[in-house]
Design a protein around this motif. Structure first.
Motif, PDB file in Angstrom:
ATOM      1  N   ASP A 257      26.288  21.514 -12.537  1.00 34.64           N
ATOM      2  CA  ASP A 257      27.129  22.808 -12.408  1.00 34.64           C
ATOM      3  C   ASP A 257      26.931  23.707 -13.427  1.00 34.64           C
ATOM      4  O   ASP A 257      27.071  25.098 -13.142  1.00 34.64           O
ATOM      5  CB  ASP A 257      28.681  22.239 -12.450  1.00 34.64           C
ATOM      6  CG  ASP A 257      29.301  21.639 -11.306  1.00 34.64           C
ATOM      7  OD1 ASP A 257      28.744  21.559 -10.339  1.00 34.64           O
ATOM      8  OD2 ASP A 257      30.242  20.812 -11.457  1.00 34.64           O
ATOM      9  N   ALA A 258      26.669  23.333 -14.617  1.00 36.41           N
ATOM     10  CA  ALA A 258      26.120  24.168 -15.627  1.00 36.41           C
ATOM     11  C   ALA A 258      24.813  24.976 -15.465  1.00 36.41           C
ATOM     12  O   ALA A 258      24.774  25.978 -15.568  1.00 36.41           O
ATOM     13  CB  ALA A 258      25.980  23.268 -16.891  1.00 36.41           C
TER      14      ALA A 258
ATOM     15  N   ALA B 117      24.369  28.744 -14.947  1.00 38.06           N
ATOM     16  CA  ALA B 117      23.374  29.597 -15.791  1.00 38.06           C
ATOM     17  C   ALA B 117      22.250  30.337 -14.759  1.00 38.06           C
ATOM     18  O   ALA B 117      21.939  31.424 -15.095  1.00 38.06           O
ATOM     19  CB  ALA B 117      22.329  28.617 -16.499  1.00 38.06           C
ATOM     20  N   ASP B 118      21.810  29.701 -13.715  1.00 38.64           N
ATOM     21  CA  ASP B 118      20.988  30.497 -12.834  1.00 38.64           C
ATOM     22  C   ASP B 118      21.734  31.740 -12.078  1.00 38.64           C
ATOM     23  O   ASP B 118      21.220  32.625 -11.779  1.00 38.64           O
ATOM     24  CB  ASP B 118      20.423  29.434 -11.510  1.00 38.64           C
ATOM     25  CG  ASP B 118      19.862  28.426 -11.943  1.00 38.64           C
ATOM     26  OD1 ASP B 118      19.091  28.381 -13.253  1.00 38.64           O
ATOM     27  OD2 ASP B 118      19.494  27.459 -11.414  1.00 38.64           O
TER      28      ASP B 118
ATOM     29  N   PRO C  41      33.525  36.195 -12.688  1.00 38.49           N
ATOM     30  CA  PRO C  41      34.146  34.966 -12.073  1.00 38.49           C
ATOM     31  C   PRO C  41      33.269  33.744 -12.385  1.00 38.49           C
ATOM     32  O   PRO C  41      33.970  32.770 -12.337  1.00 38.49           O
ATOM     33  CB  PRO C  41      33.430  35.287 -10.396  1.00 38.49           C
ATOM     34  CG  PRO C  41      33.280  36.911 -10.478  1.00 38.49           C
ATOM     35  CD  PRO C  41      33.123  37.082 -11.721  1.00 38.49           C
ATOM     36  N   LEU C  42      32.298  33.822 -12.959  1.00 43.71           N
ATOM     37  CA  LEU C  42      31.529  32.656 -13.497  1.00 43.71           C
ATOM     38  C   LEU C  42      31.934  32.245 -14.853  1.00 43.71           C
ATOM     39  O   LEU C  42      31.992  31.041 -15.325  1.00 43.71           O
ATOM     40  CB  LEU C  42      29.986  32.834 -13.596  1.00 43.71           C
ATOM     41  CG  LEU C  42      29.247  33.276 -12.294  1.00 43.71           C
ATOM     42  CD1 LEU C  42      27.930  33.765 -12.475  1.00 43.71           C
ATOM     43  CD2 LEU C  42      29.429  32.015 -11.246  1.00 43.71           C
ATOM     44  N   LEU C  43      32.111  33.207 -15.783  1.00 47.83           N
ATOM     45  CA  LEU C  43      32.545  33.038 -17.110  1.00 47.83           C
ATOM     46  C   LEU C  43      34.072  32.709 -17.404  1.00 47.83           C
ATOM     47  O   LEU C  43      34.574  32.163 -18.350  1.00 47.83           O
ATOM     48  CB  LEU C  43      31.869  34.039 -17.988  1.00 47.83           C
ATOM     49  CG  LEU C  43      30.600  34.043 -18.163  1.00 47.83           C
ATOM     50  CD1 LEU C  43      30.150  35.183 -19.101  1.00 47.83           C
ATOM     51  CD2 LEU C  43      29.688  32.870 -18.755  1.00 47.83           C
ATOM     52  N   GLY C  44      34.941  33.411 -16.418  1.00 49.10           N
ATOM     53  CA  GLY C  44      36.250  33.483 -16.690  1.00 49.10           C
ATOM     54  C   GLY C  44      36.672  34.298 -17.784  1.00 49.10           C
ATOM     55  O   GLY C  44      36.051  35.133 -17.969  1.00 49.10           O
ATOM     56  N   ASP C  45      37.729  33.909 -18.450  1.00 46.26           N
ATOM     57  CA  ASP C  45      38.275  34.838 -19.593  1.00 46.26           C
ATOM     58  C   ASP C  45      37.917  34.064 -21.014  1.00 46.26           C
ATOM     59  O   ASP C  45      38.634  34.196 -22.015  1.00 46.26           O
ATOM     60  CB  ASP C  45      39.640  35.031 -19.370  1.00 46.26           C
ATOM     61  CG  ASP C  45      39.770  36.059 -18.460  1.00 46.26           C
ATOM     62  OD1 ASP C  45      38.970  37.064 -18.264  1.00 46.26           O
ATOM     63  OD2 ASP C  45      40.981  36.117 -17.462  1.00 46.26           O
ATOM     64  N   GLY C  46      36.873  33.472 -21.139  1.00 41.73           N
ATOM     65  CA  GLY C  46      36.759  32.447 -22.303  1.00 41.73           C
ATOM     66  C   GLY C  46      36.083  33.484 -23.369  1.00 41.73           C
ATOM     67  O   GLY C  46      35.685  34.541 -23.272  1.00 41.73           O
ATOM     68  N   GLU C  47      35.342  32.644 -24.275  1.00 43.73           N
ATOM     69  CA  GLU C  47      34.700  33.398 -25.346  1.00 43.73           C
ATOM     70  C   GLU C  47      33.466  34.086 -24.998  1.00 43.73           C
ATOM     71  O   GLU C  47      32.943  34.938 -25.567  1.00 43.73           O
ATOM     72  CB  GLU C  47      34.458  32.284 -26.567  1.00 43.73           C
ATOM     73  CG  GLU C  47      33.793  32.804 -27.983  1.00 43.73           C
ATOM     74  CD  GLU C  47      34.879  33.618 -28.677  1.00 43.73           C
ATOM     75  OE1 GLU C  47      34.315  34.753 -29.347  1.00 43.73           O
ATOM     76  OE2 GLU C  47      35.811  33.573 -28.569  1.00 43.73           O
ATOM     77  N   SER C  48      32.732  33.255 -24.173  1.00 43.07           N
ATOM     78  CA  SER C  48      31.575  34.008 -23.788  1.00 43.07           C
ATOM     79  C   SER C  48      31.796  35.626 -22.869  1.00 43.07           C
ATOM     80  O   SER C  48      31.103  36.586 -23.155  1.00 43.07           O
ATOM     81  CB  SER C  48      30.527  33.159 -22.600  1.00 43.07           C
ATOM     82  OG  SER C  48      30.410  31.744 -23.105  1.00 43.07           O
TER      83      SER C  48
ATOM     84  N   ALA D  76      22.433  37.693 -12.004  1.00 50.77           N
ATOM     85  CA  ALA D  76      22.980  38.889 -12.319  1.00 50.77           C
ATOM     86  C   ALA D  76      22.336  39.784 -13.362  1.00 50.77           C
ATOM     87  O   ALA D  76      22.557  41.078 -13.027  1.00 50.77           O
ATOM     88  CB  ALA D  76      24.641  38.515 -12.813  1.00 50.77           C
ATOM     89  N   PHE D  77      21.810  39.330 -14.185  1.00 45.57           N
ATOM     90  CA  PHE D  77      21.175  39.993 -15.326  1.00 45.57           C
ATOM     91  C   PHE D  77      19.954  40.632 -14.671  1.00 45.57           C
ATOM     92  O   PHE D  77      19.549  41.859 -14.780  1.00 45.57           O
ATOM     93  CB  PHE D  77      20.883  39.148 -16.637  1.00 45.57           C
ATOM     94  CG  PHE D  77      21.857  39.167 -17.385  1.00 45.57           C
ATOM     95  CD1 PHE D  77      22.007  40.242 -18.629  1.00 45.57           C
ATOM     96  CD2 PHE D  77      23.029  38.117 -17.460  1.00 45.57           C
ATOM     97  CE1 PHE D  77      22.911  40.179 -19.669  1.00 45.57           C
ATOM     98  CE2 PHE D  77      23.899  38.205 -18.503  1.00 45.57           C
ATOM     99  CZ  PHE D  77      23.926  39.063 -19.496  1.00 45.57           C
ATOM    100  N   ARG D  78      18.982  39.819 -13.968  1.00 42.09           N
ATOM    101  CA  ARG D  78      17.875  40.251 -13.176  1.00 42.09           C
ATOM    102  C   ARG D  78      18.208  41.423 -12.263  1.00 42.09           C
ATOM    103  O   ARG D  78      17.175  42.182 -12.303  1.00 42.09           O
ATOM    104  CB  ARG D  78      17.331  39.221 -12.698  1.00 42.09           C
ATOM    105  CG  ARG D  78      15.950  38.973 -12.668  1.00 42.09           C
ATOM    106  CD  ARG D  78      15.204  37.722 -12.155  1.00 42.09           C
ATOM    107  NE  ARG D  78      15.930  36.966 -11.218  1.00 42.09           N
ATOM    108  CZ  ARG D  78      16.332  35.830 -11.620  1.00 42.09           C
ATOM    109  NH1 ARG D  78      16.464  35.635 -12.985  1.00 42.09           N
ATOM    110  NH2 ARG D  78      17.073  35.292 -10.989  1.00 42.09           N
TER     111      ARG D  78
END
Length: 147
Positions: free
Chosen positions: A17-18, A22-23, A95-102, A28-30
């Motif tokens: 899942d991680a 990450a992929d 949607p991937l990171l949610g509202d966390g620290e990242s 998204a960045f690419r």
């Protein structure tokens, strides 16, 4: 006690899942691209991931600006395109990171980019890394372990 095989399977699933997350974030960045046009239409800039300039177009209106104003217009248009690309990344990874620290860190980076575009805006505070309450004995706080 938990079955060790179930524990390993659950751990492997978390790793998969991680890796998928990450992929997706790397994708998204690419794939992030943005285009900005100066308010007077003299300059059009396209940027890719990381703010890399892909194209710079000068319209005939650019000839009327003079070299100093044209230079400022080009830089401002590049910055606006870079901020737009960063906002697109933010939107696509939320949607991937949610509202966390990242996600908060990424949002802070985007806001710092906006501050470059609008010098009148108050400067954003740089994100600070929070130290965990329990410190690791192997953490030498940026110093050397040699005395």
């Amino acid at each position: 006690m938990t079955d060790p095989h179930q524990y390993v399977e659950r751990f492997e699933q978390q790793l998969q899942d991680a890796q998928r997350k990450a992929d997706a974030i790397q994708g998204a960045f690419r794939e992030s691209r943005a285009e900005a046009r100066s308010p007077d239409g003299a300059v059009v800039v396209s940027v890719a991931s990381g703010g890399r300039i892909e194209s710079l177009q000068l319209t005939p209106k650019a000839m009327d600006l003079g070299h100093t104003a044209l230079g400022r217009t080009i830089l401002d248009t590049i910055r606006r395109a870079q901020v737009d690309a960063a906002r697109k990344i933010e939107e696509s990874v939320r949607p991937l990171l949610g509202d966390g620290e990242s996600m908060r860190y990424l949002r802070d980076q985007v806001e710092q980019g906006i501050a470059v575009i609008d010098p009148g805006a108050p400067p954003a505070e740089p994100p600070t890394a929070k130290r965990p309450a329990n410190r690791d004995d192997d953490d030498f706080e940026g110093g050397t372990f040699l005395r």
